[in-house]
Design an enzyme around this catalytic site. Sequence first.
Site, short mmCIF file in Angstrom:
data_model
loop_
_atom_site.label_atom_id
_atom_site.label_comp_id
_atom_site.label_asym_id
_atom_site.label_seq_id
_atom_site.Cartn_x
_atom_site.Cartn_y
_atom_site.Cartn_z
N SER A 75 0.83 -1.19 0.00
CA SER A 75 0.00 0.00 0.00
C SER A 75 0.88 1.26 0.00
O SER A 75 1.75 1.41 -0.87
CB SER A 75 -0.96 -0.04 1.19
OG SER A 75 -1.96 0.94 1.07
N ASP B 232 -8.32 -5.22 -6.07
CA ASP B 232 -7.98 -4.21 -5.07
C ASP B 232 -8.95 -3.03 -5.21
O ASP B 232 -9.03 -2.41 -6.27
CB ASP B 232 -6.53 -3.75 -5.30
CG ASP B 232 -6.06 -2.75 -4.25
OD1 ASP B 232 -6.86 -2.35 -3.38
OD2 ASP B 232 -4.87 -2.37 -4.30
N HIS C 284 -6.75 -5.91 -1.49
CA HIS C 284 -5.66 -4.99 -1.22
C HIS C 284 -4.62 -5.56 -0.26
O HIS C 284 -3.42 -5.48 -0.52
CB HIS C 284 -6.22 -3.69 -0.65
CG HIS C 284 -5.20 -2.60 -0.46
ND1 HIS C 284 -4.54 -2.02 -1.53
CD2 HIS C 284 -4.73 -1.99 0.66
CE1 HIS C 284 -3.70 -1.10 -1.07
NE2 HIS C 284 -3.79 -1.07 0.26
#
EC number: 3.1.2.2
Length: 483
Positions: free
Chosen positions: A294, A388, A422
């Site tokens: 991330s 995601d 994600h």
Amino acid sequence: MSNKLLSPHPHSVVLRSEFKMASSPAVLRASRLYQWSLKSSAQFLGSPQLRQVGQIIRVPARMAATLILEPAGRCCWDEPVRIAVRGLAPEQPVTLRASLRDEKGALFQAHARYRADTLGELDLERAPALGGSFAGLEPMGLLWALEPEKPLVRLVKRDVRTPLAVELEVLDGHDPDPGRLLCQTRHERYFLPPGVRREPVRVGRVRGTLFLPPEPGPFPGIVDMFGTGGGLLEYRASLLAGKGFAVMALAYYNYEDLPKTMETLHLEYFEEAMNYLLSHPEVKGPGVGLLGISKGGELCLSMASFLKGITAAVVINGSVANVGGTLHYKGETLPPVGVNRNRIKVTKDGYADIVDVLNSPLEGPDQKSFIPVERAESTFLFLVGQDDHNWKSEFYANEACKRLQAHGRRKPQIICYPETGHYIEPPYFPLCRASLHALVGSPIIWGGEPRAHAMAQVDAWKQLQTFFHKHLGGHEGTIPSKV
């Protein structure tokens, strides 16, 4: 013919129930779903080599249901555990249930319905689940299918010095409320592999924790970073140190005396951390590796683009644009990419879907937020969840690849995982469907389907280890993706 069960596997743990159950002869065909021969299965389960008389298989008249685990009792979080039950009636329907409480007491549970074989035995490596939290042949399903009792809770390990305990139960029947408890056991899964050394880092401005393998060094060095939640997460670094790497989990905001927000970040801080790692006597050079997910993955791209001494970087669902705050380095500035909150969608559950919120870094003034990856001298591996919903990770990985190749840089490796969200974590962490986003300030969906996401995590964990061994020194080779 003996009616006594052989002693269990020497490396298995067996817990006997106080409950007894009578079993009867049965006339059944062997299941075609068996992956192992009866002989090899019997060796694991500790069952007798029963002799078939005509079409009748004789079994003991009474026996206690027992749970057998291999490895016995406890193992590392990223290792599979083999689960089996013996002492059931032939073809007995049972429900297996797993329960886990995190460090804050939040409950996670999963269950699956099974049917014993003709010998009253059940091995999750060869018996498909008939329903429940998952279905089909899923030996580790009771872990990766864990779901929080309350919504919006993500399973996170804060203190790697203590294990997480999984309670496993075998219950009679397939009813929505399964029947009496037949047997149970407790399985501990630890995050600090045996012999791995944990050293807090408080040097200059750098705040983090260094994990070193038990063997004599020096080792390939890796800086490990997480995302916008801030603080210091150590569990990925501690697990990876057990694979032969010196890994420093690095905090960069909202931890101790570090800045409380990430409105302004200075790459000099990350440079100081990298230099500390390279100067450590048990870390071998000439360069280090970077690992980030991330915002942490985005920072890996920025570090590799501006700093020297970086050999390899693994970016897990990272952005190719600077997000959330301004990034500074020696007089250069990267502004954050623009956002448009009007593009937020709301799911039927009332959670935000923010996948379209960020502006494109290819258009207008937002081009200035594009990280200059063409400056990077390192090699890259992008691990991408194609579902995601935090942002467009696949698009970002492809744009980074285009920019690198347009400037004559080495083509990065991109591995895309379908139906994967994600948070691509180490193996067997359950999928987090939705939770609070620190920047958005409200719950958002992260994407992914549980089984596909679980399979992606297993593969990604192998891929990043192989990549680092190849480019930082150690075991060479590549692993073809299984997903």
